[in-house]
Design an enzyme around this catalytic site. Structure first.
Site, PDB file in Angstrom:
ATOM      1  N   THR A 154      55.152  26.643  54.436  1.00 45.43           N
ATOM      2  CA  THR A 154      55.576  27.068  55.767  1.00 45.43           C
ATOM      3  C   THR A 154      55.381  28.567  56.006  1.00 45.43           C
ATOM      4  O   THR A 154      55.154  29.318  55.074  1.00 45.43           O
ATOM      5  CB  THR A 154      57.074  26.699  55.854  1.00 45.43           C
ATOM      6  OG1 THR A 154      57.149  25.304  55.810  1.00 45.43           O
ATOM      7  CG2 THR A 154      57.784  27.238  57.043  1.00 45.43           C
ATOM      8  N   ARG A 182      60.539  11.926  59.810  1.00 43.14           N
ATOM      9  CA  ARG A 182      61.294  12.852  58.943  1.00 43.14           C
ATOM     10  C   ARG A 182      61.454  14.208  59.664  1.00 43.14           C
ATOM     11  O   ARG A 182      60.541  14.698  60.301  1.00 43.14           O
ATOM     12  CB  ARG A 182      60.519  13.047  57.646  1.00 43.14           C
ATOM     13  CG  ARG A 182      61.198  13.976  56.640  1.00 43.14           C
ATOM     14  CD  ARG A 182      60.404  15.242  56.449  1.00 43.14           C
ATOM     15  NE  ARG A 182      61.032  16.149  55.492  1.00 43.14           N
ATOM     16  CZ  ARG A 182      60.698  17.419  55.376  1.00 43.14           C
ATOM     17  NH1 ARG A 182      59.749  17.931  56.118  1.00 43.14           N
ATOM     18  NH2 ARG A 182      61.322  18.195  54.516  1.00 43.14           N
ATOM     19  N   VAL A 183      62.654  14.775  59.580  1.00 43.09           N
ATOM     20  CA  VAL A 183      62.920  16.040  60.264  1.00 43.09           C
ATOM     21  C   VAL A 183      62.912  17.191  59.252  1.00 43.09           C
ATOM     22  O   VAL A 183      63.614  17.158  58.245  1.00 43.09           O
ATOM     23  CB  VAL A 183      64.284  15.974  61.002  1.00 43.09           C
ATOM     24  CG1 VAL A 183      64.653  17.326  61.580  1.00 43.09           C
ATOM     25  CG2 VAL A 183      64.215  14.926  62.114  1.00 43.09           C
ATOM     26  N   SER A 184      62.069  18.175  59.538  1.00 43.52           N
ATOM     27  CA  SER A 184      61.970  19.364  58.682  1.00 43.52           C
ATOM     28  C   SER A 184      63.148  20.303  58.951  1.00 43.52           C
ATOM     29  O   SER A 184      63.693  20.334  60.047  1.00 43.52           O
ATOM     30  CB  SER A 184      60.659  20.081  59.010  1.00 43.52           C
ATOM     31  OG  SER A 184      60.720  21.418  58.596  1.00 43.52           O
ATOM     32  N   ASP A 185      63.477  21.111  57.960  1.00 37.76           N
ATOM     33  CA  ASP A 185      64.533  22.124  58.162  1.00 37.76           C
ATOM     34  C   ASP A 185      64.086  23.239  59.100  1.00 37.76           C
ATOM     35  O   ASP A 185      64.917  23.962  59.652  1.00 37.76           O
ATOM     36  CB  ASP A 185      64.899  22.769  56.821  1.00 37.76           C
ATOM     37  CG  ASP A 185      63.694  23.527  56.269  1.00 37.76           C
ATOM     38  OD1 ASP A 185      62.721  22.864  55.866  1.00 37.76           O
ATOM     39  OD2 ASP A 185      63.698  24.772  56.293  1.00 37.76           O
ATOM     40  N   THR A 203      61.694  28.659  53.491  1.00 41.42           N
ATOM     41  CA  THR A 203      60.618  27.730  53.151  1.00 41.42           C
ATOM     42  C   THR A 203      61.064  26.954  51.916  1.00 41.42           C
ATOM     43  O   THR A 203      62.011  27.351  51.240  1.00 41.42           O
ATOM     44  CB  THR A 203      59.297  28.475  52.890  1.00 41.42           C
ATOM     45  OG1 THR A 203      58.277  27.523  52.576  1.00 41.42           O
ATOM     46  CG2 THR A 203      59.412  29.462  51.737  1.00 41.42           C
ATOM     47  N   GLY A 204      60.392  25.843  51.642  1.00 42.22           N
ATOM     48  CA  GLY A 204      60.770  25.041  50.483  1.00 42.22           C
ATOM     49  C   GLY A 204      60.981  23.592  50.900  1.00 42.22           C
ATOM     50  O   GLY A 204      60.487  23.158  51.934  1.00 42.22           O
ATOM     51  N   GLY A 206      62.629  20.837  52.629  1.00 41.14           N
ATOM     52  CA  GLY A 206      63.527  20.813  53.783  1.00 41.14           C
ATOM     53  C   GLY A 206      64.860  20.140  53.503  1.00 41.14           C
ATOM     54  O   GLY A 206      65.915  20.609  53.949  1.00 41.14           O
TER      55      GLY A 206
END
Ligand code: ASP
Length: 280
Positions: A154, A182-185, A203-204, A206
């Site tokens: 990211t 799927r929902v990313s952070d 980043t990383g 989620g």
């Protein structure tokens, strides 16, 4: 004035020394352009502008060059947070746009400020954003070979402007090969958060970032008188208890900056008008 960016983890797919060097060069160029822009613009406009530059660079997993999901489609997520108004806006799993962060910026003026999927896309078209395929051959080849490498890459930016205002922006193509829906952070307050005291972009993985509520927790701790360093330390210690995988950049209103990650290595860059510092 301060500006700090990240380009995700180096452990990203197709990593090689050559790619690593290219990413470093790209970060150097982008941080200088972001800094020049900041001289005449506020923190919010600068995080948006700088994040579009990162999205336009195919080396990073955001905008052009985003990873592809398990059904073969590319969906992106991005958010911004204006520290002075404490308003957050974002898009989740948007398709066929060039710069998701620009849609997030438009949403900041709306009552409904976080949109997902087709709703986000319809909103973008209504606002005049043209259809655009952000897919690159490299990402398609990775997908075809099912190179399930890392879950990272990211981009993000935090800025403190000359008036002392803070802002944060984060943009991602997701973790790659994820289940559609799927929902990313990155478009949540766990992955991107700012107020008058502090701005953080993550980043990383989620799921770990959301479980650890990283960005929001750090900013809240700084607001409650923790130093930036102590807020990062405590939040990453807590992430450790779930063996979380995350990195974050942070800036406070006094101009202190920090980068931290649970695993090596996130790429970061900052610029003070004279020299670029790269960290990894
Ligand atoms: N945090 C992003 C996500 O899980 C991925 C990344 O940071 O590379 O969607």
């Amino acid at each position: 004035m301060r500006i700090l960016i990240h380009g995700g983890f180096f452990s990203e797919s197709s990593q090689s020394d050559e790619i690593k060097q290219k990413k470093q060069e790209a970060l150097k160029d982008i941080i200088k352009r972001g800094y020049d822009f900041l001289i005449n613009h506020n923190a919010l406009k600068t995080v948006v502008y700088t994040t579009t530059l990162l999205e336009d660079c195919p080396l990073f997993n955001a905008g052009i060059g985003s990873q592809i999901q398990s059904d073969g489609k590319l969906r992106m997520s991005a958010s911004i947070m204006d520290g002075s108004s404490s308003l957050f806006s974002g898009v989740i799993n948007i398709e066929n746009v060039k710069n998701p962060v620009l849609i997030a910026e438009k949403l900041l003026q709306e009552d409904d400020r976080v949109l997902s999927g087709s709703g986000a896309q319809t909103f973008a078209r209504k606002k005049g954003f043209k259809p655009f395929s952000a897919e690159t051959l490299e990402r398609r080849n990775e997908y075809n070979q099912k190179l399930k490498t890392s879950k990272t890459g990211t981009v993000g930016c935090v800025v403190l402007d000359s008036k002392g205002e803070l802002a944060a922006a984060t943009s991602t193509g997701g973790k790659g090969f994820e289940i559609p829906g799927r929902v990313s952070d990155s478009a949540t307050i766990a992955g991107n958060y700012a107020n008058k005291h502090c701005a953080v972009s993550c980043t990383g993985v989620g799921e770990d970032i959301i479980s650890g509520a990283i960005a929001c927790k750090i900013v809240t701790r700084v607001t409650d008188q923790y130093t930036l360093e102590a807020a990062f330390k405590k939040t990453f210690q807590e992430l450790d208890t779930i063996s979380g995988f995350a990195g974050a950049i942070g800036l406070d209103s006094k101009g202190n900056m920090i980068c931290q990650e649970s695993h090596p290595k996130v790429v970061y860059a900052t610029y003070d008008g004279e020299s670029v510092s790269l960290f990894e």
